[in-house]
Design a protein around this motif. Sequence first.
Motif, PDB file in Angstrom:
ATOM      1  N   SER A  90      -8.916  24.571  -2.758  1.00  0.00           N
ATOM      2  CA  SER A  90      -8.412  23.180  -2.784  1.00  0.00           C
ATOM      3  C   SER A  90      -8.642  22.532  -1.420  1.00  0.00           C
ATOM      4  N   PHE A  91      -8.597  21.161  -1.405  1.00  0.00           N
ATOM      5  CA  PHE A  91      -8.963  20.466  -0.151  1.00  0.00           C
ATOM      6  C   PHE A  91      -7.885  20.613   0.902  1.00  0.00           C
ATOM      7  N   LYS A  92      -6.685  21.017   0.461  1.00  0.00           N
ATOM      8  CA  LYS A  92      -5.579  21.281   1.389  1.00  0.00           C
ATOM      9  C   LYS A  92      -4.571  22.124   0.655  1.00  0.00           C
ATOM     10  N   PRO A  93      -3.590  22.720   1.362  1.00  0.00           N
ATOM     11  CA  PRO A  93      -2.587  23.540   0.655  1.00  0.00           C
ATOM     12  C   PRO A  93      -1.691  22.687  -0.241  1.00  0.00           C
ATOM     13  N   GLY A 148     -12.397  20.254   8.689  1.00  0.00           N
ATOM     14  CA  GLY A 148     -12.384  18.793   8.541  1.00  0.00           C
ATOM     15  C   GLY A 148     -11.628  18.325   7.305  1.00  0.00           C
ATOM     16  N   PHE A 149     -11.677  17.020   7.060  1.00  0.00           N
ATOM     17  CA  PHE A 149     -10.867  16.435   6.004  1.00  0.00           C
ATOM     18  C   PHE A 149     -11.631  16.363   4.683  1.00  0.00           C
ATOM     19  N   GLY A 150     -10.879  16.451   3.602  1.00  0.00           N
ATOM     20  CA  GLY A 150     -11.401  16.284   2.244  1.00  0.00           C
ATOM     21  C   GLY A 150     -10.434  15.391   1.497  1.00  0.00           C
ATOM     22  N   GLY A 151     -10.339  15.604   0.190  1.00  0.00           N
ATOM     23  CA  GLY A 151      -9.374  14.828  -0.583  1.00  0.00           C
ATOM     24  C   GLY A 151      -9.978  13.549  -1.121  1.00  0.00           C
ATOM     25  N   SER A 152      -9.167  12.845  -1.939  1.00  0.00           N
ATOM     26  CA  SER A 152      -9.685  11.658  -2.627  1.00  0.00           C
ATOM     27  C   SER A 152      -9.493  10.410  -1.772  1.00  0.00           C
ATOM     28  N   CYS A 153      -8.936  10.566  -0.574  1.00  0.00           N
ATOM     29  CA  CYS A 153      -8.634   9.347   0.202  1.00  0.00           C
ATOM     30  C   CYS A 153      -9.464   9.192   1.466  1.00  0.00           C
ATOM     31  N   PHE A 154      -9.334  10.144   2.416  1.00  0.00           N
ATOM     32  CA  PHE A 154      -9.997   9.925   3.707  1.00  0.00           C
ATOM     33  C   PHE A 154     -11.500   9.658   3.570  1.00  0.00           C
ATOM     34  N   ILE A 173      -3.602  -2.589   7.119  1.00  0.00           N
ATOM     35  CA  ILE A 173      -2.770  -1.481   7.650  1.00  0.00           C
ATOM     36  C   ILE A 173      -3.127  -0.180   6.935  1.00  0.00           C
ATOM     37  N   LYS A 174      -3.335  -0.265   5.636  1.00  0.00           N
ATOM     38  CA  LYS A 174      -3.641   0.939   4.857  1.00  0.00           C
ATOM     39  C   LYS A 174      -4.962   1.551   5.316  1.00  0.00           C
ATOM     40  N   TYR A 175      -6.002   0.749   5.337  1.00  0.00           N
ATOM     41  CA  TYR A 175      -7.324   1.282   5.730  1.00  0.00           C
ATOM     42  C   TYR A 175      -7.326   1.754   7.177  1.00  0.00           C
ATOM     43  N   GLN A 220       0.770  16.067  15.990  1.00  0.00           N
ATOM     44  CA  GLN A 220       0.625  16.054  14.530  1.00  0.00           C
ATOM     45  C   GLN A 220      -0.820  15.707  14.148  1.00  0.00           C
ATOM     46  N   PHE A 221      -1.218  16.254  13.018  1.00  0.00           N
ATOM     47  CA  PHE A 221      -2.545  15.913  12.505  1.00  0.00           C
ATOM     48  C   PHE A 221      -3.639  16.248  13.513  1.00  0.00           C
ATOM     49  N   PHE A 222      -3.475  17.380  14.158  1.00  0.00           N
ATOM     50  CA  PHE A 222      -4.380  17.764  15.241  1.00  0.00           C
ATOM     51  C   PHE A 222      -4.971  19.141  14.983  1.00  0.00           C
ATOM     52  N   ASN A 223      -5.000  19.539  13.685  1.00  0.00           N
ATOM     53  CA  ASN A 223      -5.498  20.872  13.339  1.00  0.00           C
ATOM     54  C   ASN A 223      -7.012  20.821  13.154  1.00  0.00           C
ATOM     55  N   SER A 224      -7.689  21.553  14.007  1.00  0.00           N
ATOM     56  CA  SER A 224      -9.167  21.602  13.932  1.00  0.00           C
ATOM     57  C   SER A 224      -9.575  22.599  12.850  1.00  0.00           C
ATOM     58  N   PRO A 232       0.818  -1.223   0.000  1.00  0.00           N
ATOM     59  CA  PRO A 232       0.000   0.000   0.000  1.00  0.00           C
ATOM     60  C   PRO A 232       0.851   1.272   0.000  1.00  0.00           C
ATOM     61  N   GLU A 233       0.268   2.343  -0.553  1.00  0.00           N
ATOM     62  CA  GLU A 233       0.991   3.627  -0.601  1.00  0.00           C
ATOM     63  C   GLU A 233       0.520   4.494   0.569  1.00  0.00           C
ATOM     64  N   PHE A 234       1.408   5.336   1.038  1.00  0.00           N
ATOM     65  CA  PHE A 234       1.055   6.260   2.121  1.00  0.00           C
ATOM     66  C   PHE A 234       1.402   7.680   1.685  1.00  0.00           C
ATOM     67  N   LEU A 235       1.126   7.979   0.406  1.00  0.00           N
ATOM     68  CA  LEU A 235       1.525   9.293  -0.144  1.00  0.00           C
ATOM     69  C   LEU A 235       0.470  10.334   0.195  1.00  0.00           C
ATOM     70  N   ARG A 236       0.936  11.548   0.591  1.00  0.00           N
ATOM     71  CA  ARG A 236       0.008  12.658   0.790  1.00  0.00           C
ATOM     72  C   ARG A 236       0.094  13.571  -0.423  1.00  0.00           C
ATOM     73  N   GLU A 237      -1.016  14.048  -0.911  1.00  0.00           N
ATOM     74  CA  GLU A 237      -0.957  14.995  -2.031  1.00  0.00           C
ATOM     75  C   GLU A 237      -0.223  16.253  -1.585  1.00  0.00           C
ATOM     76  N   GLY A 238       0.593  16.738  -2.531  1.00  0.00           N
ATOM     77  CA  GLY A 238       1.381  17.934  -2.198  1.00  0.00           C
ATOM     78  C   GLY A 238       2.736  17.572  -1.646  1.00  0.00           C
ATOM     79  N   GLY A 254     -11.752  29.291   8.840  1.00  0.00           N
ATOM     80  CA  GLY A 254     -12.127  27.871   8.875  1.00  0.00           C
ATOM     81  C   GLY A 254     -10.958  26.951   9.164  1.00  0.00           C
ATOM     82  N   ARG A 255      -9.743  27.509   9.210  1.00  0.00           N
ATOM     83  CA  ARG A 255      -8.579  26.636   9.438  1.00  0.00           C
ATOM     84  C   ARG A 255      -7.741  27.104  10.627  1.00  0.00           C
ATOM     85  N   ASN A 256      -8.363  27.998  11.434  1.00  0.00           N
ATOM     86  CA  ASN A 256      -7.677  28.455  12.672  1.00  0.00           C
ATOM     87  C   ASN A 256      -6.245  28.889  12.397  1.00  0.00           C
TER      88      ASN A 256
HETATM   89  C1  UDX Z   1      -3.969  11.207   3.179  1.00  0.00           C
HETATM   90  C2  UDX Z   1      -3.010  10.473   4.114  1.00  0.00           C
HETATM   91  O1  UDX Z   1      -2.319  11.427   4.922  1.00  0.00           O
HETATM   92  C3  UDX Z   1      -1.988   9.679   3.285  1.00  0.00           C
HETATM   93  O2  UDX Z   1      -1.142   8.964   4.150  1.00  0.00           O
HETATM   94  C4  UDX Z   1      -2.767   8.704   2.390  1.00  0.00           C
HETATM   95  O3  UDX Z   1      -1.866   7.949   1.592  1.00  0.00           O
HETATM   96  C5  UDX Z   1      -3.707   9.476   1.491  1.00  0.00           C
HETATM   97  O4  UDX Z   1      -4.612  10.278   2.290  1.00  0.00           O
HETATM   98  P1  UDX Z   1      -4.010  13.387   1.722  1.00  0.00           P
HETATM   99  O5  UDX Z   1      -5.486  13.118   1.704  1.00  0.00           O
HETATM  100  O6  UDX Z   1      -3.323  13.636   0.449  1.00  0.00           O
HETATM  101  O7  UDX Z   1      -3.234  12.127   2.445  1.00  0.00           O
HETATM  102  O8  UDX Z   1      -3.754  14.691   2.625  1.00  0.00           O
HETATM  103  P2  UDX Z   1      -3.575  14.958   4.165  1.00  0.00           P
HETATM  104  O9  UDX Z   1      -2.475  15.919   4.320  1.00  0.00           O
HETATM  105  O10 UDX Z   1      -3.533  13.700   4.927  1.00  0.00           O
HETATM  106  O11 UDX Z   1      -4.934  15.756   4.562  1.00  0.00           O
HETATM  107  C6  UDX Z   1      -6.157  15.097   4.411  1.00  0.00           C
HETATM  108  C7  UDX Z   1      -7.266  16.056   4.822  1.00  0.00           C
HETATM  109  O12 UDX Z   1      -7.272  16.237   6.240  1.00  0.00           O
HETATM  110  C8  UDX Z   1      -7.156  17.456   4.207  1.00  0.00           C
HETATM  111  O13 UDX Z   1      -8.447  17.869   3.815  1.00  0.00           O
HETATM  112  C9  UDX Z   1      -6.671  18.319   5.366  1.00  0.00           C
HETATM  113  O14 UDX Z   1      -7.183  19.652   5.273  1.00  0.00           O
HETATM  114  C10 UDX Z   1      -7.294  17.622   6.559  1.00  0.00           C
HETATM  115  N1  UDX Z   1      -6.525  17.786   7.778  1.00  0.00           N
HETATM  116  C11 UDX Z   1      -5.262  17.301   7.840  1.00  0.00           C
HETATM  117  C12 UDX Z   1      -7.112  18.392   8.889  1.00  0.00           C
HETATM  118  O15 UDX Z   1      -8.257  18.832   8.820  1.00  0.00           O
HETATM  119  N2  UDX Z   1      -6.409  18.507  10.047  1.00  0.00           N
HETATM  120  C13 UDX Z   1      -5.130  18.033  10.144  1.00  0.00           C
HETATM  121  O16 UDX Z   1      -4.534  18.173  11.193  1.00  0.00           O
HETATM  122  C14 UDX Z   1      -4.535  17.423   9.003  1.00  0.00           C
END
Ligand code: UDX
Length: 429
Positions: A312-315, A249-255, A197-199, A242-246, A144-150, A402-404
Amino acid sequence: MGTGYVGLVTGACFAELGNQVTCVDVDKEKILQLKKGAVPIFEPGLEEIIHRNRGSRLSFTTDLAKAVQASDFIFIAVSTPPGKGGEADISNVKAVAVGIAKAINRYKIIINKSTVPIGMGDVVTQIIIKHGPKDVSFDVVSNPEFLREGSAVADLLRPERVVIGATRRTAAQKVAEIYKPLHSPILITDLKSAEMIKYASNAFLATKISYINEIANLCDKVGADILQVTRGMSYDSRIGGQFFNSGLGFGGSCFPKDVTALVQIGKSSGYRFRILPDVLDINDYQRKLFVQKVQKAVGNLKGKVLAVWGLSFKPNTDDMRESPALTIVPALKAKGAKLKLYDPVSMGKARGLFKNVKFAKTPYEAAHGADAVLVLTDWNEFKQIDFQKLKGVVRQPLLLDGRNMYDPQEMAEKGFEYHGIGRGEVTNF
Ligand code: UDX
């Protein structure tokens, strides 16, 4: 197999590591562009790597059979989009597996990189047994891949871990050889555990975000500041910061896709997740909550001018899949607001996604005459805003974050009414 975010980055980086790589896609136009050196996705570092390896170690083709016959390792990196019930649609993976089976001419290792339901390795194995030659052996591996966009190139060349699942350890060890030059921890395990592990990783990260968003929502009610709260929590190494930014919420093609798919995997395996449906529900609620905040701060939205910073869903990406803007902008428009949108890189794609809105070339142009400025994506560019200049162009100094990104105290000192997500009361602290 597949030249999307995962396939193209993986193929290019494998070439960079000295391997002979053929990237295969069914999309003739995309392959034509890649052959000319045009890179279809915005990923830091990718263009240089492709240009450095194109024509020597890296080639592009639509001829799957030829690529299979010339290869020792075949990575499947095609998309597994959500099906109608939210389950992962594996038809692309199955189709590629049939294509590989029909072309296989000697021992191969077939590696699945796409995010697939647990047990997919066995499905691919059965497909190759059914459609392939009887006298040729092969192995199927999950990687499995663990790549983050960007940051996909950096994440591949400097992974925190490489996970390789296989039935035969010898096959896993051969795949591990490819990753040896990265000097990263390599976990060799069985197929199903690698797929899980990936999921489990993605769903946990999404859960962490929804959890802290709930705490932020309560902070709003009681007047605590979520940034102080997460800072205080992060000293506990079991929690971390880490990963604790309120925020929105999350977007993107994965979560969103992977959490939904995991819930479906549970259902079809006889287990009902309790926590994951709520993780998705909280995530949707964050968008709705923000629209309510805008309505409360601005008053009647009819005819009001709103500046939107960030689409965009993230920077660091122009990807808007599942971006909060896709629900927030239409919701505000439906209440009669006039929107002016700005994003550092996504404007091209945005024009096709948002109707009856204006597009601005700079954040200040978007804010001209605005009754409020809304921050939806935490681009670095928004960290350098000249708030005096901004104050001179807005109709009223009101900013909803919206991103504090900003400090409530500083915003008050600059003469802005500021609303974040769970940022407490402005004190003279
Ligand atoms: C994610 C996983 O991090 C990566 O390991 C997996 O392979 C693919 O999915 P990605 O979706 O590209 O990567 O971006 P990521 O940086 O993880 O952010 C996902 C979303 O969560 C974004 O919308 C971001 O804005 C949001 N986010 C992230 C938060 O709201 N708070 C955070 O603290 C971090």
